[in-house]
Design a protein around this motif. Structure first.
Motif, PDB file in Angstrom:
ATOM      1  N   ASP A  86       0.841  -1.208   0.000  1.00 52.20           N
ATOM      2  CA  ASP A  86       0.000   0.000   0.000  1.00 52.20           C
ATOM      3  C   ASP A  86       0.874   1.255   0.000  1.00 52.20           C
ATOM      4  N   LEU A 102       2.421   1.679  -3.394  1.00 51.03           N
ATOM      5  CA  LEU A 102       1.468   2.215  -4.376  1.00 51.03           C
ATOM      6  C   LEU A 102       1.330   3.728  -4.212  1.00 51.03           C
ATOM      7  N   GLU A 103       1.264   4.166  -2.960  1.00 49.15           N
ATOM      8  CA  GLU A 103       1.158   5.612  -2.702  1.00 49.15           C
ATOM      9  C   GLU A 103       2.408   6.339  -3.196  1.00 49.15           C
ATOM     10  N   MET A 117       4.458   5.367  -5.559  1.00 51.00           N
ATOM     11  CA  MET A 117       4.502   5.331  -7.013  1.00 51.00           C
ATOM     12  C   MET A 117       3.533   6.349  -7.621  1.00 51.00           C
ATOM     13  N   GLU A 118       2.383   6.536  -6.972  1.00 50.08           N
ATOM     14  CA  GLU A 118       1.436   7.543  -7.452  1.00 50.08           C
ATOM     15  C   GLU A 118       2.021   8.946  -7.284  1.00 50.08           C
ATOM     16  N   ARG A 119       2.655   9.169  -6.140  1.00 50.97           N
ATOM     17  CA  ARG A 119       3.298  10.468  -5.921  1.00 50.97           C
ATOM     18  C   ARG A 119       4.431  10.687  -6.920  1.00 50.97           C
ATOM     19  N   ARG A 120       5.198   9.625  -7.163  1.00 50.62           N
ATOM     20  CA  ARG A 120       6.294   9.747  -8.127  1.00 50.62           C
ATOM     21  C   ARG A 120       5.760  10.049  -9.525  1.00 50.62           C
ATOM     22  N   GLU A 121       4.665   9.410  -9.884  1.00 48.47           N
ATOM     23  CA  GLU A 121       4.077   9.655 -11.199  1.00 48.47           C
ATOM     24  C   GLU A 121       3.648  11.117 -11.339  1.00 48.47           C
ATOM     25  N   ALA A 122       3.049  11.655 -10.265  1.00 47.00           N
ATOM     26  CA  ALA A 122       2.630  13.062 -10.304  1.00 47.00           C
ATOM     27  C   ALA A 122       3.837  13.991 -10.394  1.00 47.00           C
ATOM     28  N   GLU A 170       6.766  13.203 -11.643  1.00 49.22           N
ATOM     29  CA  GLU A 170       7.340  13.045 -12.990  1.00 49.22           C
ATOM     30  C   GLU A 170       6.629  13.961 -13.987  1.00 49.22           C
TER      31      GLU A 170
END
Length: 245
Positions: free
Chosen positions: A115, A118-119, A121-126, A128
């Motif tokens: 979990d 996932l959080e 990775m979502e922050r990293r995607e934003a 990026e």
């Protein structure tokens, strides 16, 4: 000081050349592109700093993701080891119970880690996406500064061309004047900005002040070859048919 009236009239041509040279100098100092470049440099530095900050954040998140993935791999390896040990049939009942409890704990730990991953990775995607946007903005700022620099260089090249032409004209024109007259003209120009101007309708063409009656009478009585100066700005006043004498 005395000088042939025709020679004095040529001072107006010299003054016109000097005025254009002064305009070139002023224009060079006040090109709008200079202020535009200064502002563009501020924007560029701000964009660079912003991108550096967001890239640093991205680097930190990437390290956190790798660390989290490593920890998850360690938990999974521990789970695999426990399951293989349970399936081997080589452990007693107590140890089997302990392994079952440990597996349950590891499963909960893995779920929590996943979990968190996932959080992250979502922050990293934003972030990026923010980095990509920051790079686009930086490219725009760099192009804006480069464009202003190109326009500044073009304007300076034009000014240099005009300056070279007028400087050559002035050098040639200066040879037409007696040294004392040219020295007086240059001295006045250096201190006041304008060395000579037309006396037109009782008004000095340099300071634009109208002469009073006494000053005008003195000029009217002066010999044609007498070099007269404005009492207000010291400019040599060239007399012609427009002077109203």
């Amino acid at each position: 000081m005395k000088a042939d009236p025709a020679v004095q009239r040529r001072l107006l041509d010299l003054a016109q050349v000097d005025a254009e040279l002064a305009r070139v100098t002023h224009r060079r100092r006040t090109l709008p592109e200079i202020a535009e470049i200064a502002e563009a440099e501020k924007v560029l530095r701000a964009k660079q700093d912003a991108l550096t900050t967001i890239e640093t954040t991205l680097g930190d998140l990437t390290r956190d993701v790798k660390r989290q993935e490593t920890e998850i791999d360690q938990v999974r390896a521990r789970e695999d080891r426990d399951r293989k040990l349970m399936q081997s049939g080589s452990v007693g009942a107590k140890q089997l119970t302990d392994l079952e409890h440990e597996l349950a704990t590891l499963e909960r730990r893995q779920a929590a880690l996943e979990d968190d991953l996932l959080e992250l990775m979502e922050r990293r995607e934003a972030v990026e996406a923010d980095v990509q946007h920051g790079r686009v903005e930086l490219d725009k700022a760099q192009e804006a500064m480069a464009d202003a620099a190109r326009r500044r260089d073009s304007a300076l090249a034009d000014l240099e061309s005009v300056e070279a032409k007028r400087t050559a004209e002035r050098k040639l024109a200066a040879t037409q004047f007696p040294a004392p007259l040219l020295s007086l003209y240059d001295r006045i120009r250096a201190h006041k900005g304008i060395g000579a101007a037309l006396l037109q309708s009782r008004r000095c063409g340099a300071c634009r002040i109208e002469l009073d009656r006494n000053a005008f009478s003195k000029i009217r009585e002066a010999a044609p070859d007498e070099v007269v100066q404005c009492e207000e700005c010291d400019a040599i006043m060239v007399r012609t048919g427009e002077s109203g004498l």
